[in-house]
Write an enzyme that holds these catalytic residues in place. Structure first.
Site, short mmCIF file in Angstrom:
data_model
loop_
_atom_site.label_atom_id
_atom_site.label_comp_id
_atom_site.label_asym_id
_atom_site.label_seq_id
_atom_site.Cartn_x
_atom_site.Cartn_y
_atom_site.Cartn_z
N TYR A 45 56.16 52.34 41.27
CA TYR A 45 56.89 53.00 42.35
C TYR A 45 57.98 53.94 41.82
O TYR A 45 58.62 54.64 42.59
CB TYR A 45 57.52 51.97 43.29
CG TYR A 45 56.53 51.33 44.23
CD1 TYR A 45 56.63 51.51 45.60
CD2 TYR A 45 55.48 50.55 43.76
CE1 TYR A 45 55.73 50.93 46.47
CE2 TYR A 45 54.58 49.97 44.61
CZ TYR A 45 54.70 50.16 45.96
OH TYR A 45 53.79 49.58 46.81
N LYS A 66 51.31 39.78 36.79
CA LYS A 66 49.93 39.94 36.31
C LYS A 66 49.96 40.10 34.79
O LYS A 66 49.30 40.95 34.21
CB LYS A 66 49.29 41.16 36.99
CG LYS A 66 47.78 41.27 36.81
CD LYS A 66 47.00 40.13 37.42
CE LYS A 66 45.50 40.34 37.20
NZ LYS A 66 44.72 39.14 37.49
N ASP A 116 47.17 37.48 41.56
CA ASP A 116 45.99 37.29 42.41
C ASP A 116 45.86 35.84 42.87
O ASP A 116 45.45 35.58 44.01
CB ASP A 116 44.72 37.77 41.71
CG ASP A 116 44.59 37.26 40.29
OD1 ASP A 116 45.62 36.96 39.66
OD2 ASP A 116 43.45 37.17 39.79
N ASP A 149 55.11 44.28 47.29
CA ASP A 149 54.62 45.01 48.45
C ASP A 149 53.42 44.27 49.05
O ASP A 149 53.36 44.03 50.26
CB ASP A 149 54.22 46.42 48.02
CG ASP A 149 54.25 47.42 49.18
OD1 ASP A 149 54.42 46.99 50.33
OD2 ASP A 149 54.09 48.62 48.93
#
Length: 453
Positions: free
Chosen positions: A158, A252, A318, A342
């Site tokens: 971002y 992640k 995930d 987000d």
């Protein structure tokens, strides 16, 4: 501060001293109505805020609302999507609130929301997620969802460091990688005309790929130690103050080892270094297991938690997205990077009734700057129809009041919302899914909340 096109109302400035806000009885608070449905929502929300403050403090406290502009309204008035006056007002008065904004299509500002966050270094996106009894939900047990997300707000993808495919800038980046990091350049699948031609011969022998341009978009994902540490400190401070049980680092790092993986490692290190025995980390558990065995590690963790320590753990992004749905009770406070945050915050909002009632705040705990905001879009097809749910802005205002230390007024807003939902006189988004629900206007829903305070 001298303003060009706007004039502050009578009132006093909020200030920060020794890391704590000093809030006067009549603070000046900048606000942006927002685009699309924003004016409808703001009208209902402001009445709710004023009623809660009046009822809680009997007229001794009152907010001096200072309208500033951004988005379509600003462009119409000043030919500027984000005027300097608006940024300066948020800088000077520290705390503000805004409705949904339209971001211009094409060049210029990538996102007005992101621009404000970066200009004021609002490094925490605070997204509490809770269920209000009676709100229609797609899951069986939405009441188990009770989490607070600390989303890093200024880094990750971002940051906006991107280069469009086919531009000279993208080609410079490709050339740089090819020259300086040839092994990595080999991972860019179609970074040369030769690679494109080789593939097209296999995939489409009849296609002439000789004149096909190299089109590769590139982006940079910055993740820093300082950005990580200040986010993690804010999350753990919140957990300690509010007597929460755990902070989960969502990342992640199994794939992006030197960005998301570093975020995980820096988070654990910061937790142990800053908070000591107030926390117990899975990183410490792993070290004790390696040195003394699993039984000793389990005993150490049990003892620490028994003495009131907060558990600091982590989850792959995930897997976390699955587990907040299947095992929401395992999550309490979440600390995560921008993109993961987000996804998580919107997914969780869906579990408790939708983004229409999801609040958000963007905060710098060091400077005291904060902008609370609607987390949904502008919904222009409903603009001026007085029908959308004002809950996102109202609950963002509730967060703002709590941030100011005006907890009594914030409590009244929660009481009013619970009562309004229980009455089943709600806006169309709830009424259409609620058995026995009666549809009322946006403005009427605000009045219904006030009646239930």
């Amino acid at each position: 501060m001298a303003y060009k096109d706007i004039t502050p109302p009578a009132g006093e400035r909020i200030e920060i001293q020794n890391g704590k806000l000093n809030v006067p009885e009549n603070p000046i608070i900048p606000f942006i109505r927002g685009d699309g449905t924003g004016p409808d929502i703001w009208a209902a929300s402001e009445r709710v805020f004023n009623a809660a403050v009046e009822k809680a403090y009997g007229g001794k406290r009152k907010i001096a609302w200072f309208e500033v502009f951004a988005g379509e309204e600003a462009f119409k008035k000043f030919n500027n999507w984000l005027p300097d006056d608006t940024v300066e007002a948020f800088k000077e008065y520290l705390v503000g609130i805004k409705g949904p904004l339209t971001t211009p299509v094409g060049g210029g500002i990538r996102s007005l929301n992101v621009a404000l966050r970066q200009m004021l270094d609002l490094y925490v996106c605070l997204r509490p997620v809770q269920y209000f009894t009676g709100v229609p939900s797609p899951v069986k047990a939405p009441e188990k969802v009770e989490m607070v997300i600390f989303r890093e707000n200024t880094e990750d993808i971002y940051a906006g460091i991107e280069y469009a495919a086919g531009t000279p800038e993208a080609q410079k980046m490709l050339d740089f990688i090819a020259t300086e990091f040839p092994k990595d350049f080999g991972k860019i699948r179609f970074g040369t005309k030769e690679k494109i031609a080789d593939y097209m011969k296999l995939a489409s022998p009849d296609h002439n790929a000789e004149n096909m341009p190299v089109l590769v978009g590139l982006g940079i994902k910055p993740v820093s130690a300082v950005g990580t540490i200040r986010l993690m400190k804010a999350a753990i401070d919140y957990a300690l103050i509010n007597k929460r049980k755990s902070v989960t680092i969502v990342h992640k790092g199994n794939i992006m080892k030197f960005t998301e993986g570093a975020f995980r490692d820096w988070s654990y290190s910061a937790a142990e270094r800053i908070f000591g025995d107030k926390v117990y980390t899975w990183a410490k558990w792993e070290k004790t297991k390696k040195d003394k065995g699993e039984e000793a590690a389990n005993a150490e963790q049990k003892a620490a938690l028994g003495n009131g320590a907060i558990l600091i753990k982590d989850a792959i992004a995930d897997i976390a997205l699955q587990q907040v749905l299947t095992r929401p009770e395992d999550f309490d406070v979440i600390a995560t990077l921008n993109l993961n945050g987000d996804y998580l915050s919107d997914a969780l909002a869906a579990q408790v009734g939708g983004i229409g009632i999801a609040p958000g705040g963007n905060i710098n705990y060091v400077t005291g700057h904060a902008i609370f905001e609607a987390t949904h879009g502008t919904a222009p097809k409903y603009a001026g129809k007085d029908m959308v749910n004002p809950g996102s802005v109202i609950l963002s205002g509730e967060m703002m009041l709590r941030h100011l230390g005006w907890n009594e007024a914030a409590d009244l807003i929660i009481k009013g919302l619970n009562g309004a939902i229980a009455s089943k006189r709600v806006t169309y988004d709830f009424a259409r899914l609620m058995e026995g629900g009666t549809q009322i206007k946006c403005s009427e829903f605000g009045e219904n909340m006030i009646a239930h305070m």
